[in-house]
Design an enzyme around this catalytic site. Structure first.
Site, PDB file in Angstrom:
ATOM      1  CD  GLU A  38     -12.766  37.543  -3.453  1.00 27.24           C
ATOM      2  OE1 GLU A  38     -11.985  37.693  -4.407  1.00 27.24           O
ATOM      3  OE2 GLU A  38     -12.525  36.763  -2.507  1.00 27.24           O
ATOM      4  CG  HIS A  63      -5.528  41.812  -3.206  1.00 27.97           C
ATOM      5  ND1 HIS A  63      -6.841  42.183  -2.966  1.00 27.97           N
ATOM      6  CD2 HIS A  63      -5.448  40.502  -2.870  1.00 27.97           C
ATOM      7  CE1 HIS A  63      -7.511  41.148  -2.495  1.00 27.97           C
ATOM      8  NE2 HIS A  63      -6.689  40.107  -2.431  1.00 27.97           N
ATOM      9  CG  ASP A  64      -7.311  38.889  -5.750  1.00 25.71           C
ATOM     10  OD1 ASP A  64      -6.187  38.516  -5.391  1.00 25.71           O
ATOM     11  OD2 ASP A  64      -8.329  38.754  -5.051  1.00 25.71           O
ATOM     12  CG  ASP A  96     -10.662  35.485   0.729  1.00 27.61           C
ATOM     13  OD1 ASP A  96     -10.265  36.323  -0.096  1.00 27.61           O
ATOM     14  OD2 ASP A  96     -10.356  34.270   0.688  1.00 27.61           O
TER      15      ASP A  96
HETATM   16  C1  GLC Z   1      -9.522  35.926  -2.675  1.00 30.28           C
HETATM   17  C2  GLC Z   1      -8.369  36.846  -2.406  1.00 30.28           C
HETATM   18  C3  GLC Z   1      -7.174  36.319  -3.127  1.00 30.28           C
HETATM   19  C4  GLC Z   1      -6.867  34.936  -2.592  1.00 30.28           C
HETATM   20  C5  GLC Z   1      -8.089  34.027  -2.666  1.00 30.28           C
HETATM   21  C6  GLC Z   1      -7.909  32.824  -1.798  1.00 30.28           C
HETATM   22  O1  GLC Z   1      -9.892  35.891  -4.005  1.00 30.28           O
HETATM   23  O2  GLC Z   1      -8.696  38.156  -2.752  1.00 30.28           O
HETATM   24  O3  GLC Z   1      -6.079  37.183  -3.035  1.00 30.28           O
HETATM   25  O4  GLC Z   1      -5.835  34.368  -3.332  1.00 30.28           O
HETATM   26  O5  GLC Z   1      -9.241  34.668  -2.192  1.00 30.28           O
HETATM   27  O6  GLC Z   1      -8.009  33.147  -0.451  1.00 30.28           O
END
Ligand code: GLC
Ligand code: CA
Length: 561
Positions: free
Chosen positions: A265, A339-340, A210
């Protein structure tokens, strides 16, 4: 010499994760097994055969560790335990066993940029400045009675929160309940490696990391200039000074020895950096999630606006990544949804009249590209945006904060809801639609988040038709495992100025594959390769005379020469 050649052969041979398709599970909304309204591990186990049938070889599951749930699990309070809402560690071990039995690997989501404020480290950290855990987080003294700098939280407002008992602020790039960790502290890093090793020893197969490119902040954390619309502090922590060192260290200690599949990510990251993270020689990550293509409908770089996108922009972004990552030994993670993100079908195509065609078009365009394709739960049955009509239907802090911000800035309620209907990530978090019973077979209880729309798309109803979206995905997944041109071929964009049709060529030796997709509901006539045959098309056939094709609304074709 012989040995050297053999080594080179081994290195250039494709890894399994480069040929496989990854399926993303948002466990909360996937399958509930005990009717408490929250999806859980037993629910996932009960659907492994479904995923196997689809052809999936890797699953990425978003966080299931103990968490107060302010950010649905991305706020971890205990890295070592499964949250009881999802089940037990025994359930998790069973999931691993059952998945492996079906040759499915499990990638766990790991959040290392921040913890929950309910993590024991943070509870200790705020006790006093000389507490040993204080330095695990990023605390700073006030400057002239104010926040230490002007950085903005990604969930709105200042990125700093004041702790009166310490007379200090702590940094939170995300929710106020999610303090950022201080990676400069070697003791913290050691604790993290130990914890990663704990999960490796459980037998998992990799991590999705993440917001991993935000873990290293510039020393002293200076003010941002706000010269461009995206200046908000990110210049000082995105791909920060030591990030590659830290990731390499994790590789040496955990990812490498365990032969892990890892995906980072990497928001706001240029290609030159993404290459560094994923070039195998550097020993960091297997592949990169980047987001430029899903920001194509941001107006002036701003997310919370009513946006429109131009196909030429989308093509140009994707093509740039395709060409430069390949050339420099990087590796793309290919995706439209997660999911984002709001659902791509609602955002870029037609989720109504041409819903099936649109869903298949997206699949075909993605699977034709170079990289490892991802499917987000429900994508294989054309799930669309939740289109909530009232702010009370939202649970997501990011969306609710954005709504309040919009109202504060003078946007009327109706427009603010419209913006959320288009941009909110809650659009893709409604329960998986398994059948058309109440709550779509997700739960017999009260779902944690409800879908308020009547939709007749579900796994059962979609699969009852021939040539359905699910089987279209099955075909593509199969194709990816064996087709060398798709796996390794070069990429070339055709007609960059064409704002209606996206077409590209993949080539390996003398084999060529052409993907051509009509992103409009108008018929389009275009030229295709000479003497090519149809591999797959979303209408099941092709209408052409010699090398001129008449593309129907949202028609997409994969052709081979
Ligand atoms: C990433 C996740 C997201 C979360 C963020 C903070 O972007 O995919 O869902 O809110 O990190 O952890
Ligand atoms: Ca449950």
């Amino acid at each position: 010499m012989k040995k050297c050649l053999k080594e080179i052969e081994e290195i250039t041979e494709m890894q399994q994760w480069q040929k496989s398709t990854v399926y993303q599970i948002y466990p909360r909304s996937f399958q509930d097994s005990n009717d408490d309204g929250i999806g859980d591990i037993k629910g996932i186990i009960s659907r492994l055969d479904y995923l196997h049938d689809l052809g999936i070889e890797l699953i990425w599951i978003t966080p299931m560790y103990v968490s107060p749930g302010n950010d649905n699990g991305y706020d971890i309070a205990d890295y070592y335990q499964i949250d009881p809402i999802f089940g037990t560690m025994d359930n998790f071990e069973k999931l691993l066993k059952e998945a492996h039995k079906r040759d499915i690997k499990i990638i766990m989501d790991m959040v290392l940029n921040h913890t929950s404020n309910e993590h024991s480290w943070f509870k200790e950290a705020i006790k006093s400045k000389d507490n040993p855990y204080h330095d695990y987080y990023l605390f700073k003294d006030p400057v002239d009675g104010h926040e230490p700098n002007n950085w903005v939280s990604k969930f709105s407002g200042s990125a700093w929160e004041y702790v009166p008992s310490l007379n200090q602020y702590y940094l939170h790039l995300y929710d106020v309940t999610m303090p950022d960790l201080n990676w400069r502290n070697p003791e913290l890093r050691q604790k993290i490696f130990e914890m990663l090793t704990f999960w490796a020893n459980k037998g998992i197969d990799g991590f999705r990391l993440d917001v991993i490119n935000n873990i290293s902040k510039t020393k002293n954390m200076p003010d941002d200039t706000f010269e461009t619309p995206t200046d908000d502090g990110r210049n000082f922590y995105t791909n920060g000074p030591h990030v590659h060192e830290y990731i390499h260290e994790m590789y040496r200690k955990v990812f490498g020895p365990n032969n892990f599949v890892t995906v980072g990510e990497l928001s706001s990251t240029p290609i030159s950096e993404a290459v560094k993270y994923t070039d195998p020689k550097r020993e960091e990550l297997s592949m990169a999630f980047t987001f430029h293509h899903v920001k194509v409908d941001y107006t002036n770089g701003k997310k919370w606006t009513l946006g429109h996108y131009k196909l030429t922009d989308l093509k140009s972004i994707i093509s740039d990544w395709q060409i430069k990552m390949h050339k420099n030994n990087g590796w793309n993670a290919l995706f439209w949804n997660n999911h984002d993100q709001p659902r791509a079908i609602s955002r870029f195509l037609d989720d109504n009249k041409y819903r099936d065609e649109s869903a298949k078009l997206l699949a075909l365009v993605e699977f034709g590209l170079q990289g490892t394709p991802y499917i987000y739960q429900g994508e294989e049955i054309a799930m669309k945006n939740s289109y909530f009509t009232d702010i009370k239907q939202y649970k997501d802090h990011e969306s609710i904060n954005a709504y309040n911000d919009l109202l504060k800035k003078g946007t009327d309620k109706k427009t603010a809801i419209k913006i959320l209907q288009q941009k909110s990530r809650e659009n893709s978090r409604i329960p998986m639609q398994w059948d058309l019973s109440e709550n779509y077979g997700f739960t017999k209880g009260m779902p944690w988040i409800k879908s308020f729309q009547k939709d007749n798309y579900s796994v059962k109803s979609v699969r009852s038709h021939s040539n359905n979206i699910f089987s279209f995905y099955q075909n593509l997944i199969k194709l990816r495992k064996t087709n060398k041109t798709l796996m390794e071929g070069s990429y070339k964009l055709l007609d960059p100025e064409d704002n209606s049709v996206y077409s590209y060529i993949r080539q390996k030796d003398d084999k060529r594959i052409m993907v051509i997709a009509n992103f409009t509901e108008k018929e389009q006539k275009r030229t295709i390769l000479n003497d090519c045959k149809l591999i797959l098309g979303n209408y099941g056939n092709i209408r052409k005379t010699s090398n001129i094709v008449k593309l129907r609304p949202y028609e997409a074709l994969m052709l081979e020469q």
